[in-house]
Design a protein around this motif. Structure first.
Motif, short mmCIF file in Angstrom:
data_model
loop_
_atom_site.label_atom_id
_atom_site.label_comp_id
_atom_site.label_asym_id
_atom_site.label_seq_id
_atom_site.Cartn_x
_atom_site.Cartn_y
_atom_site.Cartn_z
N VAL A 97 9.14 52.52 22.80
CA VAL A 97 9.77 51.25 22.42
C VAL A 97 11.19 51.31 22.97
CG1 VAL A 97 10.47 49.77 20.51
CG2 VAL A 97 8.35 51.07 20.35
N GLN A 98 11.39 50.67 24.07
CA GLN A 98 12.66 50.82 24.77
C GLN A 98 13.58 49.64 24.46
OE1 GLN A 98 10.68 53.84 28.01
NE2 GLN A 98 11.10 51.77 28.68
N CYS A 99 13.66 48.66 25.32
CA CYS A 99 14.62 47.60 25.01
C CYS A 99 14.14 46.66 23.90
CB CYS A 99 14.97 46.80 26.25
SG CYS A 99 13.78 45.52 26.63
N PHE A 101 12.60 43.99 23.99
CA PHE A 101 12.30 42.65 24.47
C PHE A 101 10.95 42.64 25.20
CE2 PHE A 101 13.12 38.67 26.71
CZ PHE A 101 13.70 37.95 25.69
N CYS A 102 10.71 43.70 25.96
CA CYS A 102 9.50 43.76 26.78
C CYS A 102 8.32 44.36 26.02
CB CYS A 102 9.72 44.66 27.99
SG CYS A 102 11.31 44.44 28.72
N THR A 103 8.60 45.05 24.91
CA THR A 103 7.56 45.83 24.24
C THR A 103 6.37 44.98 23.76
OG1 THR A 103 9.24 47.42 23.62
CG2 THR A 103 7.16 47.54 22.42
N LEU A 133 7.43 43.76 33.52
CA LEU A 133 8.62 44.35 34.14
C LEU A 133 9.44 45.12 33.11
CD1 LEU A 133 10.42 41.91 36.53
CD2 LEU A 133 8.88 43.80 37.04
N CYS A 134 9.86 46.32 33.50
CA CYS A 134 10.79 47.09 32.68
C CYS A 134 11.89 47.56 33.61
CB CYS A 134 10.07 48.29 32.06
SG CYS A 134 11.20 49.50 31.36
N ARG A 135 13.10 47.22 33.27
CA ARG A 135 14.21 47.60 34.14
C ARG A 135 15.06 48.69 33.52
NH1 ARG A 135 14.26 42.12 34.16
NH2 ARG A 135 13.74 41.10 36.12
N CYS A 136 14.64 49.22 32.36
CA CYS A 136 15.54 50.17 31.70
C CYS A 136 15.25 51.61 32.09
CB CYS A 136 15.53 49.98 30.19
SG CYS A 136 13.92 50.12 29.42
N THR A 137 14.15 52.21 31.57
CA THR A 137 13.98 53.64 31.83
C THR A 137 12.72 53.97 32.61
OG1 THR A 137 12.77 53.95 29.81
CG2 THR A 137 15.14 54.22 29.66
S1 FES Z 1 11.34 48.01 27.94
FE1 FES Z 1 12.57 46.25 28.31
S2 FES Z 1 13.60 46.67 30.18
FE2 FES Z 1 12.47 48.45 29.77
#
Ligand code: FES
Ligand code: FES
Length: 159
Positions: A97-99, A101-103, A133-137
């Motif tokens: 569970v990163q940002c 928003f995308c999860t 799309l995931c731009r974080c990790t």
């Molecule tokens: S999970 Fe949202 S940018 Fe990576």
């Protein structure tokens, strides 16, 4: 305006919509079902994904009037009451569970995949996430989480 009935997370909603209203607009702005997120609004990021008759589709490019008679499941409908779905559990346990928003969109894509293919390879998992799309990790933990969830859902031995 058209009166339509939508079946969302097992419940029937009657809504008045224009022909050009997207499913995402109806969910978020008319019904206050805000789990599906609005990222790009153009079908490119996957943040708005929902299950429509079992397929993970972008709600931002789906017209609400085309969804009558279909089974719509949003992230709100994935858990079993207070119990997280195994995919959600694995996302938490594997740090996927990163940002945030995308999860929801990732979980929806994973659910569609695992319902059709209970034992996907890592490549098949990555392919299923093509439109998320995931731009974080990056995707490593997300793919790990989906592999882990697949094992749980199959009932395989699991540490
Ligand atoms: S999970 Fe949202 S940018 Fe990576
Ligand atoms: S908001 Fe629908 S794909 Fe980005």
């Amino acid at each position: 305006m058209n009166n339509i009935k939508l079946k969302i997370n097992g419940r029937i909603y009657e809504v008045k919509v224009e022909k050009n209203y997207t499913l995402l607009y109806v969910l978020r702005d008319m019904l206050d079902i805000t789990g599906p997120k609005e990222g790009c609004g153009t079908g490119d990021c996957g943040a708005c994904k929902v299950l429509i008759d079992g397929q993970a589709l972008n709600a931002c490019t789906t017209l609400a009037v085309k969804c009558e008679g279909k089974e719509i499941i949003t992230i709100e409908g994935i858990a079993d009451g207070p119990n997280l779905h195994p995919i959600q559990e694995s996302f938490v346990e594997k740090g996927a569970v990163q940002c945030g928003f995308c999860t929801p969109g990732m979980v929806i894509s994973a659910k569609a995949l695992l319902d059709q293919n209970p034992k996907p390879t890592r490549d098949e998992i990555k392919k299923a996430l093509n439109n998320n799309l995931c731009r974080c990790t990056g995707y490593v933990k997300i793919v790990d989480a989906i592999e882990d969830a697949a094992q749980k859902m199959r009932g395989d031995n699991h540490e």
